[in-house]
Design a protein around this motif. Structure first.
Motif, short mmCIF file in Angstrom:
data_model
loop_
_atom_site.label_atom_id
_atom_site.label_comp_id
_atom_site.label_asym_id
_atom_site.label_seq_id
_atom_site.Cartn_x
_atom_site.Cartn_y
_atom_site.Cartn_z
N ALA A 1 1.06 -0.96 0.19
CA ALA A 1 -0.18 -0.29 0.14
C ALA A 1 1.20 1.44 0.13
O ALA A 1 -0.12 2.74 -0.34
CB ALA A 1 -0.88 0.12 1.08
N ARG A 2 2.25 1.04 0.56
CA ARG A 2 3.14 2.23 0.63
C ARG A 2 3.90 2.23 -0.78
O ARG A 2 4.58 3.84 -1.05
CB ARG A 2 4.04 2.03 1.43
N VAL A 3 3.50 1.88 -1.80
CA VAL A 3 3.85 2.32 -3.06
C VAL A 3 3.69 3.47 -4.08
O VAL A 3 1.70 3.01 -4.67
CB VAL A 3 4.17 1.19 -4.63
N GLY A 4 4.11 4.40 -4.78
CA GLY A 4 2.78 5.35 -5.31
C GLY A 4 3.75 5.89 -6.48
O GLY A 4 5.14 5.32 -7.20
N GLU A 5 2.69 6.58 -7.54
CA GLU A 5 3.17 6.52 -8.57
C GLU A 5 3.87 7.40 -9.08
O GLU A 5 4.85 7.19 -9.50
CB GLU A 5 1.56 7.19 -9.26
N GLY A 6 4.44 8.53 -7.86
CA GLY A 6 5.48 9.30 -8.54
C GLY A 6 6.74 9.24 -7.12
O GLY A 6 7.18 9.61 -6.95
N GLY A 7 6.74 7.93 -6.92
CA GLY A 7 7.87 6.98 -5.38
C GLY A 7 8.92 6.89 -6.11
O GLY A 7 8.97 7.03 -6.97
N ILE B 1 -9.63 -8.74 -12.15
CA ILE B 1 -8.82 -8.17 -11.38
C ILE B 1 -9.32 -7.97 -9.87
O ILE B 1 -10.70 -7.60 -9.76
CB ILE B 1 -8.18 -6.93 -11.25
N ALA B 2 -8.07 -9.04 -8.55
CA ALA B 2 -9.49 -8.19 -7.44
C ALA B 2 -8.17 -7.98 -6.45
O ALA B 2 -7.17 -8.80 -7.02
CB ALA B 2 -10.24 -9.90 -7.14
N THR B 3 -8.34 -6.90 -5.33
CA THR B 3 -7.15 -6.58 -4.71
C THR B 3 -7.65 -6.45 -3.25
O THR B 3 -8.70 -6.85 -3.39
CB THR B 3 -6.66 -5.66 -5.41
N GLY B 4 -7.19 -5.92 -2.75
CA GLY B 4 -7.06 -5.77 -1.26
C GLY B 4 -8.29 -4.23 -1.09
O GLY B 4 -8.19 -3.84 0.10
N GLY B 5 -7.71 -3.59 -1.89
CA GLY B 5 -8.97 -1.89 -2.71
C GLY B 5 -8.38 -0.90 -1.95
O GLY B 5 -8.92 -0.22 -2.52
N GLY B 6 -6.78 -0.83 -1.13
CA GLY B 6 -6.28 0.13 -0.94
C GLY B 6 -6.01 0.65 -2.11
O GLY B 6 -5.58 0.50 -3.42
N PRO B 7 -5.21 1.68 -1.33
CA PRO B 7 -4.22 2.74 -2.26
C PRO B 7 -2.51 1.74 -2.37
O PRO B 7 -2.53 0.60 -2.67
CB PRO B 7 -3.32 3.74 -1.21
N GLY B 8 -1.73 2.63 -2.86
CA GLY B 8 -0.56 1.96 -3.62
C GLY B 8 -0.44 0.61 -5.25
O GLY B 8 -1.44 1.06 -5.35
N ILE B 9 -0.33 -0.52 -4.47
CA ILE B 9 -0.32 -1.63 -5.65
C ILE B 9 -1.24 -1.99 -6.26
O ILE B 9 -1.60 -2.13 -7.85
CB ILE B 9 0.69 -2.61 -5.68
N MET B 10 -2.42 -1.85 -4.89
CA MET B 10 -3.93 -2.07 -5.16
C MET B 10 -4.23 -1.37 -6.51
O MET B 10 -5.04 -1.36 -6.31
CB MET B 10 -4.57 -2.04 -3.72
N GLU B 11 -4.15 -0.01 -5.71
CA GLU B 11 -5.24 0.72 -6.58
C GLU B 11 -5.21 0.92 -8.23
O GLU B 11 -4.88 0.98 -8.92
CB GLU B 11 -4.36 2.20 -6.33
N ALA B 12 -3.04 0.41 -7.95
CA ALA B 12 -3.20 0.88 -9.28
C ALA B 12 -3.81 -0.80 -9.98
O ALA B 12 -3.66 -0.61 -11.93
CB ALA B 12 -0.87 0.72 -9.75
N ALA B 13 -3.90 -1.46 -10.21
CA ALA B 13 -4.48 -2.54 -10.64
C ALA B 13 -5.72 -2.77 -11.14
O ALA B 13 -6.16 -3.07 -11.96
CB ALA B 13 -4.29 -4.46 -9.57
N TYR C 1 4.24 0.56 -9.59
CA TYR C 1 2.99 0.85 -9.11
C TYR C 1 2.74 0.64 -11.09
O TYR C 1 1.87 0.22 -11.37
CB TYR C 1 2.91 2.48 -9.58
N GLU C 2 3.65 1.21 -12.22
CA GLU C 2 3.54 1.55 -13.50
C GLU C 2 3.44 0.37 -14.39
O GLU C 2 2.41 -0.46 -14.80
CB GLU C 2 4.56 2.06 -14.26
N GLN C 3 3.70 -0.83 -13.60
CA GLN C 3 4.05 -2.02 -13.72
C GLN C 3 2.20 -3.11 -13.37
O GLN C 3 1.86 -3.39 -14.21
CB GLN C 3 5.07 -2.98 -13.52
#
Length: 266
Positions: free
Chosen positions: A66-72, A108-120, A80-82
């Protein structure tokens, strides 16, 4: 006749008693210890009913930090891009749009939060495909990202039931770099595969350099903690496209949607 205040009904105390509430409408009762099993069942049934109504037959689960950001900094922006690219690829090629039978596959199913989840979730959103967010209540309240399909965005109290929903429809698991939560979820699925409690779904870990640096898989074999064959439960991939190739090589069935296809919402 019991004493009552002037102007009140003789049975006012009985009407006001918590014991007189209908059980289904008694908030205190439903949140009590004796109803824990019922609450567990409700968390299963609500998400299951909605996913059936949306004709979701199978999913591709994406885990990651959840700590990975688009501009990290560092590799964060790449991860994030991948993850976003993978959400797009899987949605376009996997069958998330309803097929001739009205069924959705490999959503696609994720944990719903930010970071990688948001990206997918965002990658699926880019294509107009639905995606699922299985959120969980945390001490610092997690909010859903803005890209999971609103009608397929759920909130759980119990980690165990959330994990069950993540696993029970999974046709594949793709794990991006992450921390404790990602490791917990990844090893849960690896253990189910190892013990044959789950179908032989493909599992791909993205960025082999990261994963080999945080987990010495070979040391587990050398110490006799796992069998050499257990290393075959997963593969490594370096980006979204190779992750998708790994899945299809392991038997994931790709069902491309027509270029103009858009999901028909229910």
């Amino acid at each position: 006749m019991p004493d009552t205040a002037p102007g009140t009904k003789p049975n006012a105390r009985q009407l006001a008693s918590p014991s007189y509430r209908l059980p289904a409408l008694d908030h205190d009762f439903l949140l009590g210890a004796s109803m824990r099993g019922v609450r567990f069942l409700l968390e299963f049934a609500k998400a299951d009913e909605v996913l059936r109504a949306w004709h979701v037959r199978s999913t591709i689960v994406v885990f990651g930090s959840a700590r990975v950001g688009e501009g990290g900094a560092g590799r964060h922006a790449f991860w994030y891009e991948q993850a976003r690219a993978f959400g797009r690829i899987a949605s376009e090629r996997g069958g998330a749009f309803r097929d001739g039978e009205g069924v959705r596959n490999n959503v696609i199913a994720t944990g719903g939060g930010p970071g990688i989840m948001e990206a997918a979730n965002r990658g699926a959103h880019d294509t107009g495909a639905p995606s699922i967010g299985f959120n969980v209540m945390l001490p610092h309240e997690q909010e859903p990202n803005a890209y999971s399909t609103p009608e397929l965005t759920f909130l759980f109290h119990y980690f165990a039931m959330r994990k069950m929903h993540l696993a029970m429809r999974a046709n594949a698991l793709v794990v991006f770099p992450g921390g404790f939560g990602t490791l917990d979820e990844m090893f849960e699925l690896l253990t189910l595969r190892q013990t044959r409690k789950a179908p032989e779904v493909p599992i791909v870990l993205v960025d082999g350099t990261y994963w080999r640096s945080v987990i010495n898989f070979d040391a587990l074999v050398e110490a006799g903690m796992i069998a050499p064959a257990d290393l075959g439960l997963f593969r490594f991939a370096e980006d979204a496209e190779t992750a998708w190739t790994c899945l299809t090589e392991q038997g994931l069935e790709a069902v491309s949607a027509p270029p103009t296809a858009k999901p028909k919402e229910i």
